[in-house]
Design a protein around this motif. Structure first.
Motif, mmCIF file in Angstrom:
data_model
loop_
_atom_site.group_PDB
_atom_site.id
_atom_site.type_symbol
_atom_site.label_atom_id
_atom_site.label_comp_id
_atom_site.label_asym_id
_atom_site.label_seq_id
_atom_site.Cartn_x
_atom_site.Cartn_y
_atom_site.Cartn_z
ATOM 1 N N LEU A 135 0.549 -1.424 0.154
ATOM 2 C CA LEU A 135 0.321 0.203 0.351
ATOM 3 C C LEU A 135 0.753 0.991 0.129
ATOM 4 N N MET A 136 1.746 1.864 0.536
ATOM 5 C CA MET A 136 2.889 2.664 0.364
ATOM 6 C C MET A 136 2.382 3.426 -0.927
ATOM 7 N N CYS A 137 2.718 2.654 -2.024
ATOM 8 C CA CYS A 137 2.917 3.184 -3.298
ATOM 9 C C CYS A 137 1.285 3.009 -3.700
ATOM 10 N N ALA A 138 -0.031 2.994 -3.084
ATOM 11 C CA ALA A 138 -1.003 2.506 -3.944
ATOM 12 C C ALA A 138 -2.097 2.736 -2.497
ATOM 13 N N PRO A 139 -2.524 3.856 -2.095
ATOM 14 C CA PRO A 139 -2.609 4.479 -1.398
ATOM 15 C C PRO A 139 -4.605 4.319 -1.645
ATOM 16 N N HIS A 140 -4.351 4.353 -3.705
ATOM 17 C CA HIS A 140 -6.045 4.365 -3.960
ATOM 18 C C HIS A 140 -6.295 3.352 -3.971
ATOM 19 N N ALA A 141 -6.108 2.528 -3.745
ATOM 20 C CA ALA A 141 -5.986 0.685 -3.303
ATOM 21 C C ALA A 141 -7.177 0.033 -2.082
ATOM 22 N N LEU A 142 -6.974 1.594 -1.541
ATOM 23 C CA LEU A 142 -8.374 1.616 -0.041
ATOM 24 C C LEU A 142 -9.874 1.958 0.095
ATOM 25 N N THR A 143 -10.618 2.259 1.156
ATOM 26 C CA THR A 143 -12.007 2.263 -0.198
ATOM 27 C C THR A 143 -11.929 3.266 0.838
ATOM 28 N N GLY A 144 -11.187 4.062 1.238
ATOM 29 C CA GLY A 144 -11.135 5.633 1.642
ATOM 30 C C GLY A 144 -9.356 5.953 1.916
ATOM 31 N N PRO A 145 -10.009 7.461 3.131
ATOM 32 C CA PRO A 145 -9.006 8.468 2.705
ATOM 33 C C PRO A 145 -8.073 7.309 4.429
ATOM 34 N N SER A 146 -7.201 7.294 3.725
ATOM 35 C CA SER A 146 -6.031 6.899 4.792
ATOM 36 C C SER A 146 -4.788 7.308 5.723
ATOM 37 N N THR A 147 -4.105 7.665 6.431
ATOM 38 C CA THR A 147 -3.276 8.391 7.535
ATOM 39 C C THR A 147 -1.607 8.050 7.327
ATOM 40 N N LEU A 148 -1.112 9.349 6.950
ATOM 41 C CA LEU A 148 -0.021 8.735 6.923
ATOM 42 C C LEU A 148 0.859 9.802 7.986
ATOM 43 N N PHE A 149 1.576 8.862 8.715
ATOM 44 C CA PHE A 149 2.712 10.282 9.948
ATOM 45 C C PHE A 149 4.011 11.015 8.974
ATOM 46 N N LEU A 150 4.825 11.251 9.849
ATOM 47 C CA LEU A 150 6.449 12.028 9.739
ATOM 48 C C LEU A 150 6.586 12.001 11.246
ATOM 49 N N SER A 151 7.581 11.790 11.136
ATOM 50 C CA SER A 151 8.234 12.442 12.452
ATOM 51 C C SER A 151 9.487 13.246 12.228
ATOM 52 N N GLY A 152 10.190 14.212 12.568
ATOM 53 C CA GLY A 152 11.284 14.511 11.831
ATOM 54 C C GLY A 152 11.636 15.919 13.038
ATOM 55 N N GLU A 153 13.332 15.896 12.567
ATOM 56 C CA GLU A 153 13.394 17.018 13.897
ATOM 57 C C GLU A 153 13.514 18.960 12.303
ATOM 58 N N ASP A 154 13.917 18.211 11.390
ATOM 59 C CA ASP A 154 13.684 19.085 10.684
ATOM 60 C C ASP A 154 12.480 19.013 9.297
ATOM 61 N N ALA A 155 11.796 20.579 9.351
ATOM 62 C CA ALA A 155 11.285 21.021 8.832
ATOM 63 C C ALA A 155 11.574 21.188 6.982
ATOM 64 N N VAL A 156 12.967 21.266 6.614
ATOM 65 C CA VAL A 156 12.844 21.419 5.491
ATOM 66 C C VAL A 156 12.803 20.267 4.805
ATOM 67 N N ALA A 157 13.715 19.428 5.522
ATOM 68 C CA ALA A 157 13.366 17.640 5.809
ATOM 69 C C ALA A 157 12.182 16.775 5.639
ATOM 70 N N LYS A 158 11.465 16.899 6.321
ATOM 71 C CA LYS A 158 9.903 17.286 6.323
ATOM 72 C C LYS A 158 8.643 17.688 4.716
ATOM 73 N N ARG A 159 9.458 18.225 4.879
ATOM 74 C CA ARG A 159 8.767 18.878 3.641
ATOM 75 C C ARG A 159 9.039 18.671 2.331
ATOM 76 N N THR A 160 10.482 18.168 2.047
ATOM 77 C CA THR A 160 11.324 16.757 1.706
ATOM 78 C C THR A 160 10.303 15.655 0.955
ATOM 79 N N VAL A 161 10.336 15.077 2.207
ATOM 80 C CA VAL A 161 9.668 13.920 2.293
ATOM 81 C C VAL A 161 8.074 13.593 2.037
ATOM 82 N N GLY A 162 7.288 14.569 2.866
ATOM 83 C CA GLY A 162 5.731 14.985 2.281
ATOM 84 C C GLY A 162 5.776 14.858 0.779
ATOM 85 N N ALA A 163 7.330 15.817 -0.077
ATOM 86 C CA ALA A 163 6.565 15.522 -1.354
ATOM 87 C C ALA A 163 6.979 14.343 -1.988
#
Length: 217
Positions: A135-163
């Motif tokens: 499912l990591m690359c196929a969230p559309h396979a779920l029947t509805g929206p799902s939540t994914l979490f991010l943890s980290g100290e660096d805001a810029v790095a989290k923006r990169t990962v979010g993208a």
């Protein structure tokens, strides 16, 4: 973006395929870089021939390094890569460690925290460890929206990962920033509940959704 996948198992292959489809430049880091059979397996899994280098060489040339190694071995394996190759990089940590008895290998401090302490010059971001590789690359396979979490100290790095997560198909509204790297403990401990739910449903193909309270008034 140049992404180094450290780990050639199911998770590494799935993520490499997803980011390759999104147009990113992928490279695998393996302890068997000259294994032609492995190269063929990875090419088939990704849908394209991807360079396979030793882990240190793969990390050195990348902007983002993905830890898709077994969680019980991640610190040692990335230690062999070396702090020099990881310094200044974003380390996207997917791993969770289990002991042979089924207990977490990091019951108090998370693996994400241990990696951040081991590599202070690297921005560690924990994510993706609350869903199965399929499912990591196929969230559309779920029947509805799902939540994914991010943890980290660096805001810029989290923006990169979010993208990068959005490139895998996760919409912005599915991404929840939990805060600093200490919050990775919750992500990793969820794996115990994940296994229980999987046993009850008879499948690993599910997500979770954070449902906020209704607005007052």
């Amino acid at each position: 973006m140049r992404i180094a996948m450290i780990g050639t198992g199911n998770v590494g292959r799935a993520l490499a395929a997803g980011w390759s489809r999104a147009g990113h430049d992928l490279v695998f880091g393996s302890r068997r870089p000259d294994d032609e059979a492995l190269r063929e397996e990875l090419a088939e899994a990704v849908g394209a021939r991807v360079p396979v280098l030793d882990p240190a060489s793969a990390a050195t040339g990348a902007e983002v390094v993905v830890n898709a190694t077994p969680g019980t071995e991640s610190v040692a394996l990335l230690g062999a890569v070396g702090a020099r190759a990881l310094t200044g990089k974003v380390l996207l940590d997917v791993a969770v460690g289990f002991r042979e008895d089924g207990a977490l290998s990091h019951p108090v401090e998370s693996l994400g925290e241990e990696l951040q302490r081991a590599f202070p010059g690297t921005a560690v971001v924990k994510t993706l460890c609350t869903v199965d590789a399929g499912l990591m690359c196929a969230p559309h396979a779920l029947t509805g929206p799902s939540t994914l979490f991010l943890s980290g100290e660096d805001a810029v790095a989290k923006r990169t990962v979010g993208a990068l997560l959005r490139d895998l198909g996760w919409p912005e509204e599915s991404l929840l920033d939990l805060g600093g790297i200490a919050t990775a403990r919750g992500q990793e401990h969820y794996s115990l509940l994940f296994l229980g739910v999987a046993g009850a449903l008879g499948t690993y193909g599910f997500g979770i959704r954070i449902v906020p309270p209704a607005a007052e008034g």
